[in-house]
Motif scaffolding. Structure first.
Motif, mmCIF file in Angstrom:
data_model
loop_
_atom_site.group_PDB
_atom_site.id
_atom_site.type_symbol
_atom_site.label_atom_id
_atom_site.label_comp_id
_atom_site.label_asym_id
_atom_site.label_seq_id
_atom_site.Cartn_x
_atom_site.Cartn_y
_atom_site.Cartn_z
ATOM 1 N N VAL A 166 -4.955 1.846 -5.467
ATOM 2 C CA VAL A 166 -3.724 1.436 -4.783
ATOM 3 C C VAL A 166 -2.942 2.660 -4.329
ATOM 4 O O VAL A 166 -2.324 2.674 -3.262
ATOM 5 C CB VAL A 166 -2.857 0.560 -5.710
ATOM 6 C CG1 VAL A 166 -1.528 0.255 -5.049
ATOM 7 C CG2 VAL A 166 -3.589 -0.727 -6.037
ATOM 8 N N ALA A 167 -2.971 3.738 -5.132
ATOM 9 C CA ALA A 167 -2.183 4.922 -4.814
ATOM 10 C C ALA A 167 -2.830 5.793 -3.753
ATOM 11 O O ALA A 167 -2.200 6.713 -3.226
ATOM 12 C CB ALA A 167 -1.974 5.729 -6.093
ATOM 13 N N TYR A 168 -4.094 5.502 -3.397
ATOM 14 C CA TYR A 168 -4.832 6.415 -2.536
ATOM 15 C C TYR A 168 -4.133 6.686 -1.208
ATOM 16 O O TYR A 168 -3.969 7.842 -0.808
ATOM 17 C CB TYR A 168 -6.244 5.872 -2.269
ATOM 18 C CG TYR A 168 -7.119 6.871 -1.555
ATOM 19 C CD1 TYR A 168 -7.366 6.771 -0.186
ATOM 20 C CD2 TYR A 168 -7.682 7.941 -2.235
ATOM 21 C CE1 TYR A 168 -8.161 7.701 0.475
ATOM 22 C CE2 TYR A 168 -8.462 8.876 -1.583
ATOM 23 C CZ TYR A 168 -8.699 8.745 -0.235
ATOM 24 O OH TYR A 168 -9.469 9.675 0.413
ATOM 25 N N GLY A 169 -3.716 5.628 -0.539
ATOM 26 C CA GLY A 169 -3.076 5.794 0.763
ATOM 27 C C GLY A 169 -1.785 6.591 0.643
ATOM 28 O O GLY A 169 -1.432 7.382 1.504
ATOM 29 N N GLU B 296 5.633 12.231 -3.210
ATOM 30 C CA GLU B 296 5.667 12.865 -4.514
ATOM 31 C C GLU B 296 5.376 11.835 -5.606
ATOM 32 O O GLU B 296 5.499 10.644 -5.420
ATOM 33 C CB GLU B 296 7.005 13.550 -4.716
ATOM 34 C CG GLU B 296 8.175 12.752 -4.150
ATOM 35 C CD GLU B 296 9.303 12.653 -5.127
ATOM 36 O OE1 GLU B 296 9.514 13.659 -5.823
ATOM 37 O OE2 GLU B 296 9.909 11.595 -5.223
ATOM 38 N N LYS B 297 5.010 12.370 -6.757
ATOM 39 C CA LYS B 297 4.428 11.562 -7.822
ATOM 40 C C LYS B 297 5.244 10.340 -8.221
ATOM 41 O O LYS B 297 4.719 9.227 -8.320
ATOM 42 C CB LYS B 297 4.235 12.462 -9.062
ATOM 43 C CG LYS B 297 3.218 11.891 -10.029
ATOM 44 C CD LYS B 297 2.286 12.949 -10.569
ATOM 45 C CE LYS B 297 1.219 12.231 -11.380
ATOM 46 N NZ LYS B 297 1.325 12.268 -12.760
ATOM 47 N N MET C 14 3.321 1.980 -6.380
ATOM 48 C CA MET C 14 2.101 1.370 -6.896
ATOM 49 C C MET C 14 2.456 0.224 -7.834
ATOM 50 O O MET C 14 1.842 -0.849 -7.806
ATOM 51 C CB MET C 14 1.281 2.450 -7.626
ATOM 52 C CG MET C 14 -0.108 2.046 -7.958
ATOM 53 S SD MET C 14 -0.307 1.711 -9.708
ATOM 54 C CE MET C 14 0.355 3.186 -10.416
ATOM 55 N N GLY C 15 3.450 0.471 -8.683
ATOM 56 C CA GLY C 15 3.891 -0.581 -9.593
ATOM 57 C C GLY C 15 4.422 -1.782 -8.830
ATOM 58 O O GLY C 15 4.117 -2.945 -9.152
ATOM 59 N N GLU C 16 5.234 -1.517 -7.798
ATOM 60 C CA GLU C 16 5.767 -2.598 -6.951
ATOM 61 C C GLU C 16 4.651 -3.462 -6.408
ATOM 62 O O GLU C 16 4.711 -4.686 -6.433
ATOM 63 C CB GLU C 16 6.464 -1.984 -5.730
ATOM 64 C CG GLU C 16 7.962 -1.858 -5.795
ATOM 65 C CD GLU C 16 8.475 -1.209 -4.510
ATOM 66 O OE1 GLU C 16 9.055 -0.116 -4.622
ATOM 67 O OE2 GLU C 16 8.247 -1.777 -3.413
ATOM 68 N N ALA D 81 0.458 -1.044 0.359
ATOM 69 C CA ALA D 81 1.258 0.009 -0.282
ATOM 70 C C ALA D 81 1.805 0.998 0.734
ATOM 71 O O ALA D 81 2.903 1.527 0.570
ATOM 72 C CB ALA D 81 0.408 0.737 -1.330
ATOM 73 N N ILE D 82 1.056 1.233 1.806
ATOM 74 C CA ILE D 82 1.467 2.264 2.761
ATOM 75 C C ILE D 82 2.435 1.714 3.812
ATOM 76 O O ILE D 82 2.736 2.384 4.786
ATOM 77 C CB ILE D 82 0.238 2.870 3.472
ATOM 78 C CG1 ILE D 82 -0.583 1.752 4.126
ATOM 79 C CG2 ILE D 82 -0.602 3.639 2.482
ATOM 80 C CD1 ILE D 82 -1.745 2.279 4.944
#
Lengths: 273, 283, 363
Positions: C96-99, C106-107, C114-116, C149-150
């Motif tokens: 999910v975080a890839y994009g 930033e982290k 991602m959590g959302e 996500a993006i």
């Protein structure tokens, strides 16, 4: 209800398997047992007493040890060169289709098809023509060309198994071609690459036909040393050398299994019973 | 196939290696095979004239003999290997237990990885004078130093590699044959053996053919096996090349033999790919 | 305001024209279905929109910006593949975080987003799992989270429900629409399944042989198809071919079928040079009457025939009726607790002229 003919068929099948197992394993067992023979001459099988004298002989014999060292160094360098070139080539082959790709693929796999003797002979003549007389360089050339097809083939097989949608998904998420390769393709292809390297190493250690042509008095591989000993001093040190080579083979198989699992080499086929 | 700079860069190492270590050397061999050899020199002279002699000389019976020998061994060994390996491959293909499958495949692959030299040496110990030579030759009523026994040991040497490789090749073929077809035959009344002979076997014919051709090519290129187990009495084509090179430095003749060997190997492989592709079309 | 505009997009592969002068618009927050049989060009259109193929002619415009020459990673699209294409060597959260990583966020921002997303698709707690440990439905939700996500301008779904079984499909259909509306996503669903297209899309664009054949709300496509292809592709139909005749009543014309039936049909919307038309009547629009007592003042079509087959499918009953000795008609009725009709019975079929769909022949 089983018929007689079926029973005969089954028994024949079992007998066949047993005979083959014996045929394949027994000579190896003989060689291993003889390598531990206590007698200081080559006597009849089976040995009556055992000792490790032949291993002592092997590991203290400068002639053999030099061969072993040369074999190992050659295998490491040849594997490295082959794997690097092979992976690059496989990447290109995987990305394209069509006539030119097929021709290129056949070309890269051709050393598997050309008889080893022909390769050794051709390289010898060519190196002489170029004035390259250094034994190590010649042997390295030979080992590289015979190991290269293995790295290409197994890496390509690994790459083909990676669905194209994975790299496309990465690209849609914002990764350019190079990032997509390193983030997605390479990690998934790693097993294929490792398998290719293992194959390359094994076949470099094993090679005799090409090496016999390219060897020189001061540079020779272990198999070449063994062959010349077979002609001159046929004693059981050769047996010890053979067992050492076998141990290497076994370790490489373990490495292969750890890397990719052996059934994946054959696949499951479409129908599983 | 679009060529971009990146593609070319990636191909460069492979192509470079190929040019330097295969293409050019082979081209050189082809050239050398047409040159005249003057005994006493090493290889051909710098400006030796071109000739077809190296090739025509091979048609003579003395040389044709080597080729026929090699062919004979190839044929016998390949067929034997197939007959023996097929039931084994079948048993493995229909094996239910994954552990047994893994072990058997691992065993076969291990057999393939085994150094040729180790294999040959082990067979020499087992079937030679320090092994069971006297026993076996006695059973067969032949001399342990005679031609027949030597041929037998050479064949054993070939089979030791051919059986595992056939088994693995055929395993792939048999796995793709639907087991339900043989079962259907059995439901219709055929015995198990008959159902396999009439249903499973014919479906495997393309696989059998390609396995045969693979074995045959391997036999043609065999070098170590005849060299050591043949004890100088059995000579394959590859041994002829080696003799040409090591004993009399007749490189041109060796080159000619090498080229012929290469052509035959390539034709056989071409045959394999044709067989396999017709099968794909039929599917 | 339109988020996506396709203007006269054409894409060729050699001599084959995959996408032929296709134009349509999608407004913000809309869900549009691109429907058509295999080979109709919908997948190629998808690839042109996402940037994996470049159009030979025409433009793809995202919120006013021409996307010509822009690679997929330079566009802001969310792409949900048919096989989900989850990275097998990464965990759910890494997928999910890839994009977001590619965009250099930033982290903390990545972790929050991602959590959302996982919350949105109801997969909170699955962060450390691998795709191989998820069910098909769960994999799809992760893939959806990954593409949303993006915050893409356009979301493209390629046959999103086709890999699921019927029950799961119904559940996920509703959830999918909820999720998409919650993030106000502008979506295009590409599918060959008419049920998927009609249930997900506010607007359906029907494609065939690279061209857009008709576009409109699902009911319009179903009730007023403009060509025979569209009428046949969506829903079930009974067909009569024939020639249109004189006016019989206001808005109603005479129609003579090839096998000699006389029917009353509505005024055609598309006039053709010849008088040849095809008439389609949907099975559920036909009434089956056991008695021949069909008194009615309005103009109505009547055909007499014999029931050949009755299939009880639970909520519906499907009938096959043979009319005039040859023609087979399918009719459906809802099961209302008692079924009176049986195979072999003679019946009278009635349907209103205004339920007939009239399209030009050979369309």
């Amino acid at each position: 209800m089983r018929r007689l003919i079926d029973n005969i068929g089954t028994w024949l099948g079992i007998a066949n398997i047993l005979i083959v197992l014996v045929f394949l394993i027994f000579p190896i067992a003989v060689a291993v047992m003889m390598s531990f023979d206590a007698r200081d001459y080559l006597g009849r099988f089976p040995p009556q007493a055992y000792s490790i004298r032949w291993y002592e002989s092997f590991f203290s014999d400068a002639y053999y040890l030099q061969g072993l060292t040369t074999s190992l160094i050659l295998a490491v360098i040849a594997t490295f060169v082959s794997t690097t070139a092979g992976v690059s080539a496989a990447i290109v082959l995987d990305r394209h289709t069509g006539r030119s790709k097929e021709v290129l693929e056949s070309l890269f796999l051709s050393p598997l098809v050309v008889p080893a003797v022909v390769i050794g002979f051709a390289l010898l003549l060519f190196f002489s023509l170029l004035g390259v007389f250094d034994g190590f360089t010649r042997l390295l050339g030979g080992h590289i060309i015979i190991t290269f097809p293995y790295t290409v083939r197994t890496t390509l097989a690994g790459l083909v198994g990676i669905r194209k949608t994975l790299t496309e998904a990465a690209m849609a998420l914002g990764a350019n071609e190079r990032r997509a390769f390193w983030d997605v393709t390479f990690p998934l292809a790693r097993t294929g690459i490792v398998a290719g390297a293992v194959f390359a190493f094994a076949f470099s250690m094993d090679d005799i036909a090409v090496s016999l042509f390219l060897t020189s008095p001061d540079t020779y591989t272990l198999p070449v040393a063994m062959v010349s000993m077979m002609r001159t001093n046929f004693d059981l040190t050769i047996a010890a050398a053979a067992v050492v080579l076998m141990v290497f083979t076994f370790l490489l198989i373990l490495a292969l299994n750890w890397a990719i699992g052996l059934e994946k080499l054959i696949g499951q086929g479409v129908f599983r019973s | 196939m679009q060529k971009s700079r990146g593609t070319l860069l990636l191909l460069l190492p492979g192509l470079g290696l190929f040019l330097a270590l295969l293409v050019l050397p082979l081209a050189n061999v082809v050239e050398e095979s047409f040159r005249l050899f003057v005994p006493g020199r090493i290889g051909s002279a710098k400006d030796a004239p071109y000739t077809l002699f190296n090739y025509t000389e091979l048609i003579e019976p003395a040389y044709a003999f080597y080729l026929l020998e090699t062919f004979r061994f190839g044929l016998v060994s390949s067929l034997t290997a197939l007959v023996i390996a097929f039931p084994i491959a079948y048993a493995m293909a229909r094996q239910g237990s994954p552990l047994l499958r893994k072990l058997s495949i691992g065993f076969l692959i291990g057999m393939l990885f085994l150094s040729t030299l180790v294999r040959v040496y082990a067979l020499q110990l087992t079937f030679g004078p320090t092994g069971y030579a006297r026993l076996i030759s006695g059973l067969l009523n032949v001399s342990p130093n005679g031609r027949f026994y030597t041929d037998l040991v050479v064949t054993f040497g070939l089979l030791h590699y051919l059986i595992p490789i056939s088994a693995i090749t055929l395993l792939g073929t048999i796995q793709n044959v639907n087991p339900k077809l043989a079962e259907a035959a059995q439901v219709l009344g055929a015995s198990r053996l008959k159902s396999h002979f009439t249903i499973t076997l014919p479906l495997c014919i393309p696989g059998l053919l390609s396995a045969f051709l693979i074995c045959f090519t391997l036999c043609l290129s065999a070098f170590v096996v005849p060299m050591i187990l043949g004890k100088g009495k059995v000579l394959f084509v590859s041994n002829l090349i080696y003799a040409r090179f090591s004993e009399i430095a007749n490189y041109p003749s060796g080159s000619a033999v090498a080229i012929i060997m290469l052509v035959i190997a390539l034709m056989t492989i071409y045959g394999v790919t044709r067989v396999v592709s017709t099968r794909v079309i039929q599917d | 305001m339109s988020v996506l505009e396709l203007l006269h997009v054409t894409k060729r592969f050699g001599a084959f024209v995959a996408v032929d002068d296709v134009s349509f618009t999608v407004d913000k927050g809309q869900i549009v279905s691109l429907l058509g049989p295999s080979g109709c060009g919908k997948t190629t259109t998808l690839r042109v929109i996402s940037g994996f193929e470049e159009a030979d002619q025409g433009s793809v415009i995202f919120s006013g910006k021409d996307m010509k020459g822009k690679r997929p990673y330079e566009r802001n699209v969310g792409l949900l593949f048919q096989d989900y294409a989850l990275f097998p060597h990464m965990t759910v959260e890494q997928n999910v975080a890839y994009g977001l990583k590619q965009r250099g966020f930033e982290k903390t921002r990545i972790v929050n987003r991602m959590g959302e997303m996982l919350d949105l698709v109801k997969l909170k707690g699955f962060e450390k799992r691998r795709p191989s440990q998820l069910s098909g439905g769960q994999q799809q939700r992760v893939a959806l989270a990954r593409s949303l996500a993006i915050s893409p301008e356009v979301v493209l779904l390629d046959e999103p429900l086709s890999a699921l079984d019927a029950k799961l499909r119904q559940e996920l259909r509703f959830e999918l629409k909820e999720i998409l509306s919650e993030v106000d996503a502008t979506t295009i669903v590409v599918t060959h399944d008419q049920e998927e297209a009609m249930s997900l899309g506010e607007r359906v664009i029907v494609m065939s042989d690279g061209k857009v054949v008709q576009q409109g709300p699902p009911t319009e496509i179903y009730a007023s198809p403009r060509t025979r292809f569209v009428a046949e592709f969506i829903g079930r139909s009974n067909w009569f071919s024939g020639v249109i005749g004189a006016v019989a009543a206001p808005g109603v014309r005479d129609f003579e079928t090839g096998d000699g039936f006389g029917l009353l049909v509505p005024e055609p919307t598309e006039a053709t040079a010849s008088k040849d038309y095809d008439i389609c009547i949907r099975p559920e629009r036909i009434q089956i009457n056991i008695t021949n007592d069909v008194s009615n003042n309005h103009p109505i079509n009547t055909l007499s025939g014999t029931i050949r087959d009755v299939a009880h499918l639970g909520a519906d009953i499907h009938f096959v009726i043979e009319v005039a000795g040859k023609h087979l008609i399918t009719a459906t009725e809802q099961y209302n607790g008692q079924s009176l009709e049986r195979a072999g019975q003679d019946v009278a079929l009635t349907f209103s002229p205004h339920d007939c769909i009239i399209v030009p022949s050979n369309s």
